[in-house]
Scaffold this motif. Structure first.
Motif, short mmCIF file in Angstrom:
data_model
loop_
_atom_site.label_atom_id
_atom_site.label_comp_id
_atom_site.label_asym_id
_atom_site.label_seq_id
_atom_site.Cartn_x
_atom_site.Cartn_y
_atom_site.Cartn_z
N TYR A 190 -1.08 10.76 -40.86
CA TYR A 190 -2.45 11.02 -41.28
C TYR A 190 -2.78 10.10 -42.46
CZ TYR A 190 -1.30 15.53 -39.06
OH TYR A 190 -0.89 16.52 -38.19
N SER A 191 -4.02 9.71 -42.57
CA SER A 191 -4.44 8.94 -43.74
C SER A 191 -5.87 9.32 -44.11
CB SER A 191 -4.36 7.43 -43.46
OG SER A 191 -5.27 7.05 -42.44
N THR B 226 -7.82 9.35 -40.58
CA THR B 226 -7.23 8.94 -39.30
C THR B 226 -6.06 9.84 -38.94
OG1 THR B 226 -7.83 6.62 -39.62
CG2 THR B 226 -6.08 7.07 -38.05
N ARG B 227 -6.05 10.28 -37.72
CA ARG B 227 -4.90 10.98 -37.13
C ARG B 227 -4.34 10.06 -36.07
NH1 ARG B 227 -2.53 14.19 -33.21
NH2 ARG B 227 -1.74 16.23 -33.88
N LYS B 228 -3.08 9.66 -36.21
CA LYS B 228 -2.53 8.68 -35.28
C LYS B 228 -1.10 9.02 -34.89
CE LYS B 228 -1.91 3.70 -34.58
NZ LYS B 228 -2.07 2.35 -35.19
N ALA B 229 -0.87 9.15 -33.59
CA ALA B 229 0.46 9.36 -33.04
C ALA B 229 0.86 8.10 -32.27
CB ALA B 229 0.49 10.57 -32.11
N VAL B 230 2.00 7.55 -32.62
CA VAL B 230 2.52 6.35 -31.94
C VAL B 230 3.69 6.80 -31.06
CG1 VAL B 230 3.56 4.08 -32.22
CG2 VAL B 230 1.84 4.88 -33.85
N ILE B 231 3.58 6.54 -29.76
CA ILE B 231 4.58 6.99 -28.80
C ILE B 231 5.83 6.12 -28.84
CG2 ILE B 231 5.08 7.31 -26.34
CD1 ILE B 231 2.17 8.08 -25.95
#
Length: 251
Positions: free
Chosen positions: A161-162, A169-174
């Motif tokens: 999160y940022s 921003t919510r970001k999940a990197v697979i």
């Protein structure tokens, strides 16, 4: 009710169907805030309360409203933790200040659990859900230690999160390698089946009015300072990047 027994029971709830998981983030003007994940297993209690009650024995006849920290659980399991690698111990320590609140009422068919912690900066919450899966290493993995089940958080991605006052921003990197390995594991099919009718909801609350959200399904509060987005739980488990989005704020 002993802490570990309660955790084991919540695992029973979490690995069955019809649960709603809600990820909440509250951010204040100065960037501090609160993170929580709520699990509502009341629908399951409505359908199978008697069977679950038999699993709990005498405790099922009692109303439960209890709060404890993971620090307490870790104290009970300190011998088991000492046997873990230094890296695993470091991961588990991230959860030390998390508070678990559980409410269970067999007569009202209610089962609610909340896992929460305050933060100084939302960036601190990076990979916090994945850290929950580290708990299965306690007791050699023979018994569940995570309130939401061993599979929760273990969705083959790194979540961050940022927030800088202008954008969230919510970001999940697979992790494609882990995802490929999981695809070969028959346990993954079982997990998919168990969570098929569950729902994952994000509710984020900000100190500023929202200008726009990159996800078109976002619902706004009346004051446009909060958003709610609902997903099938299978998206959270199998395609966590579908839960990625940006929020921009008014000046």
């Amino acid at each position: 009710m002993k802490l570990y027994k309660l955790l084991s029971f919540s695992f029973l709830i979490a690995t069955l169907t019809s649960c709603t998981f809600t990820e909440n983030i509250y951010i204040n003007d100065n960037g501090t805030g609160k993170f929580s994940v709520d699990m509502d297993g009341s629908a399951l209690m409505e359908m199978a309360g008697d069977q679950i009650g038999s699993q709990m024995g005498a405790d099922a006849k009692k109303d439960v409203d209890t709060t404890f920290t993971f620090k307490q659980v870790f104290e009970e399991k300190k011998d088991s933790i000492a046997k873990l690698s230094a890296e695993a111990q470091k991961e588990i320590k991230k959860l030390e200040n998390f508070v678990v609140n559980t409410k269970m009422n067999a007569e009202k068919k209610q089962f609610l659990m909340t896992l929460s912690s305050d933060f100084k900066n939302v960036n601190e919450m990076q990979d916090i859900l994945q850290t929950l899966s580290t708990l299965q290493k306690l007791e050699g993995g023979a018994a569940p230690a995570s309130p939401f089940g061993n599979g929760f958080g273990n969705n083959n991605s790194k979540l961050s999160y940022s927030y800088d006052g202008k954008k969230f921003t919510r970001k999940a990197v697979i992790d494609t390698q882990k995802k490929a390995e999981k695809a070969k594991d028959s346990a993954g099919d079982m997990s998919k089946m168990m969570f098929a009718s569950s729902t994952y909801v994000v509710k984020y609350h900000f100190p500023k009015k929202i200008k726009k959200v990159s996800n078109p399904n976002a619902l706004f509060s009346d004051d446009r300072k909060s958003i709610t987005i609902q997903y099938p739980f299978t998206d959270y488990m199998e395609n966590p990047d579908k839960l990625n989005f940006d929020v921009e704020f008014e000046k």
